[in-house]
Design an enzyme around this catalytic site. Structure first.
Site, PDB file in Angstrom:
ATOM      1  N   HIS A 268     -16.231 -77.067  -8.679  1.00 24.93           N
ATOM      2  CA  HIS A 268     -15.440 -75.828  -8.578  1.00 24.93           C
ATOM      3  C   HIS A 268     -14.001 -76.250  -8.220  1.00 24.93           C
ATOM      4  CE1 HIS A 268     -14.597 -71.682  -7.982  1.00 24.93           C
ATOM      5  NE2 HIS A 268     -15.249 -71.438  -6.859  1.00 24.93           N
ATOM      6  N   HIS A 307     -16.147 -75.144 -18.743  1.00 20.60           N
ATOM      7  CA  HIS A 307     -16.071 -73.960 -17.882  1.00 20.60           C
ATOM      8  C   HIS A 307     -17.231 -73.050 -18.201  1.00 20.60           C
ATOM      9  CE1 HIS A 307     -14.469 -70.483 -15.760  1.00 20.60           C
ATOM     10  NE2 HIS A 307     -13.701 -71.346 -15.119  1.00 20.60           N
ATOM     11  N   ASP A 363      -8.010 -77.162 -13.573  1.00 24.42           N
ATOM     12  CA  ASP A 363      -7.922 -78.320 -12.685  1.00 24.42           C
ATOM     13  C   ASP A 363      -7.483 -79.584 -13.407  1.00 24.42           C
ATOM     14  OD1 ASP A 363      -8.739 -77.059 -10.292  1.00 24.42           O
ATOM     15  OD2 ASP A 363     -10.778 -76.984 -11.065  1.00 24.42           O
TER      16      ASP A 363
HETATM   17  N1  CMC Z   1     -18.080 -83.466 -19.086  1.00 23.65           N
HETATM   18  C1  CMC Z   1     -19.109 -83.795 -19.907  1.00 23.65           C
HETATM   19  N2  CMC Z   1     -20.045 -82.920 -20.324  1.00 23.65           N
HETATM   20  C2  CMC Z   1     -19.952 -81.665 -19.888  1.00 23.65           C
HETATM   21  C3  CMC Z   1     -18.922 -81.251 -19.027  1.00 23.65           C
HETATM   22  C4  CMC Z   1     -17.966 -82.211 -18.630  1.00 23.65           C
HETATM   23  N3  CMC Z   1     -16.960 -81.864 -17.815  1.00 23.65           N
HETATM   24  N4  CMC Z   1     -19.079 -79.939 -18.751  1.00 23.65           N
HETATM   25  C5  CMC Z   1     -20.162 -79.543 -19.406  1.00 23.65           C
HETATM   26  N5  CMC Z   1     -20.705 -80.584 -20.106  1.00 23.65           N
HETATM   27  C6  CMC Z   1     -21.852 -80.526 -21.002  1.00 23.65           C
HETATM   28  C7  CMC Z   1     -23.159 -80.435 -20.223  1.00 23.65           C
HETATM   29  O1  CMC Z   1     -23.702 -81.703 -19.962  1.00 23.65           O
HETATM   30  C8  CMC Z   1     -24.016 -79.631 -21.190  1.00 23.65           C
HETATM   31  O2  CMC Z   1     -24.442 -80.464 -22.217  1.00 23.65           O
HETATM   32  P1  CMC Z   1     -25.941 -80.267 -22.822  1.00 23.65           P
HETATM   33  O3  CMC Z   1     -26.014 -78.834 -23.274  1.00 23.65           O
HETATM   34  O4  CMC Z   1     -26.054 -81.258 -23.945  1.00 23.65           O
HETATM   35  O5  CMC Z   1     -26.897 -80.564 -21.697  1.00 23.65           O
HETATM   36  C9  CMC Z   1     -23.027 -78.643 -21.810  1.00 23.65           C
HETATM   37  O6  CMC Z   1     -21.757 -79.303 -21.742  1.00 23.65           O
HETATM   38  C10 CMC Z   1     -22.938 -77.295 -21.094  1.00 23.65           C
HETATM   39  O7  CMC Z   1     -22.602 -77.538 -19.729  1.00 23.65           O
HETATM   40  P2  CMC Z   1     -23.269 -76.796 -18.490  1.00 23.65           P
HETATM   41  O8  CMC Z   1     -23.293 -77.759 -17.341  1.00 23.65           O
HETATM   42  O9  CMC Z   1     -24.539 -76.130 -18.887  1.00 23.65           O
HETATM   43  O10 CMC Z   1     -22.169 -75.654 -18.229  1.00 23.65           O
HETATM   44  P3  CMC Z   1     -21.989 -74.812 -16.914  1.00 23.65           P
HETATM   45  O11 CMC Z   1     -21.408 -73.538 -17.338  1.00 23.65           O
HETATM   46  O12 CMC Z   1     -23.252 -74.777 -16.126  1.00 23.65           O
HETATM   47  O13 CMC Z   1     -20.943 -75.673 -16.053  1.00 23.65           O
HETATM   48  C11 CMC Z   1     -18.915 -76.556 -15.216  1.00 23.65           C
HETATM   49  C12 CMC Z   1     -19.584 -75.424 -16.018  1.00 23.65           C
HETATM   50  C13 CMC Z   1     -17.445 -76.198 -14.971  1.00 23.65           C
HETATM   51  C14 CMC Z   1     -19.614 -76.714 -13.849  1.00 23.65           C
HETATM   52  C15 CMC Z   1     -19.027 -77.858 -16.015  1.00 23.65           C
HETATM   53  O14 CMC Z   1     -18.349 -77.719 -17.249  1.00 23.65           O
HETATM   54  C16 CMC Z   1     -18.478 -79.067 -15.248  1.00 23.65           C
HETATM   55  O15 CMC Z   1     -19.221 -79.679 -14.461  1.00 23.65           O
HETATM   56  N6  CMC Z   1     -17.170 -79.444 -15.470  1.00 23.65           N
HETATM   57  C17 CMC Z   1     -16.536 -80.499 -14.706  1.00 23.65           C
HETATM   58  C18 CMC Z   1     -16.089 -79.970 -13.343  1.00 23.65           C
HETATM   59  C19 CMC Z   1     -14.852 -79.080 -13.448  1.00 23.65           C
HETATM   60  O16 CMC Z   1     -13.884 -79.415 -14.100  1.00 23.65           O
HETATM   61  N7  CMC Z   1     -14.917 -77.963 -12.726  1.00 23.65           N
HETATM   62  C20 CMC Z   1     -13.777 -77.030 -12.655  1.00 23.65           C
HETATM   63  C21 CMC Z   1     -14.080 -75.681 -13.224  1.00 23.65           C
HETATM   64  S1  CMC Z   1     -12.585 -74.702 -13.448  1.00 23.65           S
HETATM   65  C22 CMC Z   1     -12.006 -74.347 -11.864  1.00 23.65           C
HETATM   66  C23 CMC Z   1     -12.832 -73.362 -11.169  1.00 23.65           C
HETATM   67  O17 CMC Z   1     -12.621 -72.165 -11.375  1.00 23.65           O
HETATM   68  O18 CMC Z   1     -13.701 -73.764 -10.395  1.00 23.65           O
END
Ligand code: CMC
Length: 428
Positions: A268, A307, A363
């Protein structure tokens, strides 16, 4: 003629149910009537991480994740970042409309004149270890404020409530600046109420021996823009936490400490810190392809990408990317920007990221700007928390005024052991 209903047939029983649809949504409680027999508790929906569950109706922030749209109270984020300032956006977010001059002056005066903290807060902060993470200090001190303002418990008294809102928005920069000075071993600097919100924040961070601190207007404006971009983002992890805690009628300081704790995590608001550490680790543009390969092999996450809601470019990242050069006019150009740009270029062309709609989020670029401005990396989540205070409080007020809200209490699907008799130690 179309009907605003959803018909569900339960193939276990052959029974059919017609559920009302409002705002393209069914009411989860309407599922409860779907039962196999009278003893059945009724149908639940299963949604870890609330991926498809609306927990509230809201009028504050609108996001269209597919189109990359973000609006506060109907105003596009691009226009607010260009034409407004943080305190005006704070007023808009809190009260729903842009202020006229008189309303703005009164609001800004109120915020500017509640910036001081009790001396015991200062002493409390001095007690932290020299290397305490500033976000840990921030969370603890926000919680501690509830003990200084016991009337904050009167959450349904509008006057008392507004007093805490003004105090929180006014004091978070002071707490943040004290945590920074603490980490540097520098004496804390008291607020200067003649300066703007961000000008005073810079004063409390940087002032040394000057009689009067003059904030750099480019840096003060840059911080203002960064703060505007972080004011609110509807029902994210931190805001949902604010509402969950607030739903038990806790005071706003305690609820906000919880929201800030949720924000701290690297998935986050802590992602800005994680991005910077990632860029430093990559170290050089030539190492980018190998790093991206590691991400695709799922060894790492590409921090600052992806995201839950945006499946397109995060509009906040777009603004920050174009704003970086403006900031670098007043600072040194951050060489990490080249690594970030190369990472983005490669990722946006690669099927792994394209197929999953992974784009830079807010971020990805904010940390590069904060670092060029001289902030230590550990301060980044705190810089997110200062403006998000406004969003948390606006959402909390909306919760308290919403007659449909109840104490937050999710259900579970129990998959553990059925009843069994206790076995004495010697018989195990
Ligand atoms: N790098 C590599 N792969 C990723 C990433 C990433 N940053 N984000 C998502 N994926 C992949 C994930 O492994 C999954 O692949 P598969 O379907 O093959 O298993 C797919 O993309 C969908 O991801 P998810 O984890 O199901 O998506 P989510 O909506 O649960 O998670 C997230 C969203 C922001 C937690 C995630 O994208 C992440 O961990 N990003 C990195 C951390 C980050 O930058 N966070 C800041 C968010 S913006 C600021 C805020 O408001 O907090």
């Amino acid at each position: 003629m179309t009907k605003e209903t959803l018909t569900i047939t339960d193939n276990r029983t052959g029974r059919t149910f017609e559920l009302p649809v409002t705002h393209d949504t069914i009411n989860a409680m309407d599922l409860r009537q779907i039962k196999v027999n009278d003893d059945d508790f009724g149908m639940l929906s299963y949604d870890p991480g609330f991926k498809n569950t609306a927990s509230t109706k809201s009028t504050i922030t609108y996001i269209d994740g597919g189109k990359g749209i973000l609006r506060y109270r109907g105003y596009p984020i691009e226009q607010l970042a260009e034409k407004s300032n943080f305190l005006e956006v704070a007023y808009l977010t809190m009260f729903g409309e842009l202020p006229n001059q008189e309303q703005y002056d009164k609001w800004a005066y109120e915020i500017r004149h509640h910036t001081f903290v009790h001396e015991n807060i200062k002493r409390l902060m001095e007690a932290f270890r020299h290397d305490a993470h500033p976000m840990g200090m921030f969370i603890s001190v926000v919680a501690a404020l509830s003990t200084f303002y016991p009337e904050a418990r009167n959450i349904f008294d509008e006057k008392d409530r507004m007093k805490q809102i003004v105090r929180l928005i006014a004091k978070v920069p002071t707490i943040a600046a004290f945590s920074y000075r603490h980490s540097r071993g520098l004496p804390y600097v008291y607020p200067d109420n003649d300066l703007s919100y961000t000008g005073n924040f810079l004063n409390m961070l940087d002032k040394m021996t000057q009689v009067r601190y003059e904030p750099d207007p480019i840096l003060a404006r840059a911080l203002d823009v960064l703060f505007i971009l972080h004011v609110d983002h509807e029902q994210n992890c931190g805001t949902a936490t604010m509402r969950v805690i607030g739903s038990s009628n806790t005071d706003p300081y305690s609820a906000m400490a919880g929201a800030a704790a949720a924000l701290y995590g690297p998935l986050h608001g802590g992602a800005n810190e994680a991005v910077l550490r990632m860029l430093l680790e990559i170290g050089d543009v030539k190492n980018v392809p190998a790093f991206v390969e590691g991400v695709k092999k799922r060894e790492r996450l590409l921090m600052g990408f992806g995201h839950r809601v945006y499946k397109n470019y995060d509009p906040r990242a777009q603004i920050l990317k174009s704003y970086a050069d403006k900031v670098f006019e007043a600072t040194e150009r951050n060489p990490l920007l080249d690594i970030a740009l190369e990472l983005e270029r490669i990722a946006l062309e690669d099927d792994f990221f394209v197929e999953r709609n992974l784009y830079p989020n807010v971020d990805f670029y904010s940390g590069i700007i904060y670092q060029a401005m001289g902030f230590p990396i550990a301060m980044f989540p705190v810089l997110f928390a200062i403006p998000r205070t406004v969003g948390w409080l606006a959402q909390w007020v909306e919760l308290l005024n919403d007659k449909e809200q109840k104490i937050a209490r999710p259900r579970q699907i129990f998959l553990g052991e059925d009843e069994r008799d206790f076995v004495l130690m010697e018989n195990r």
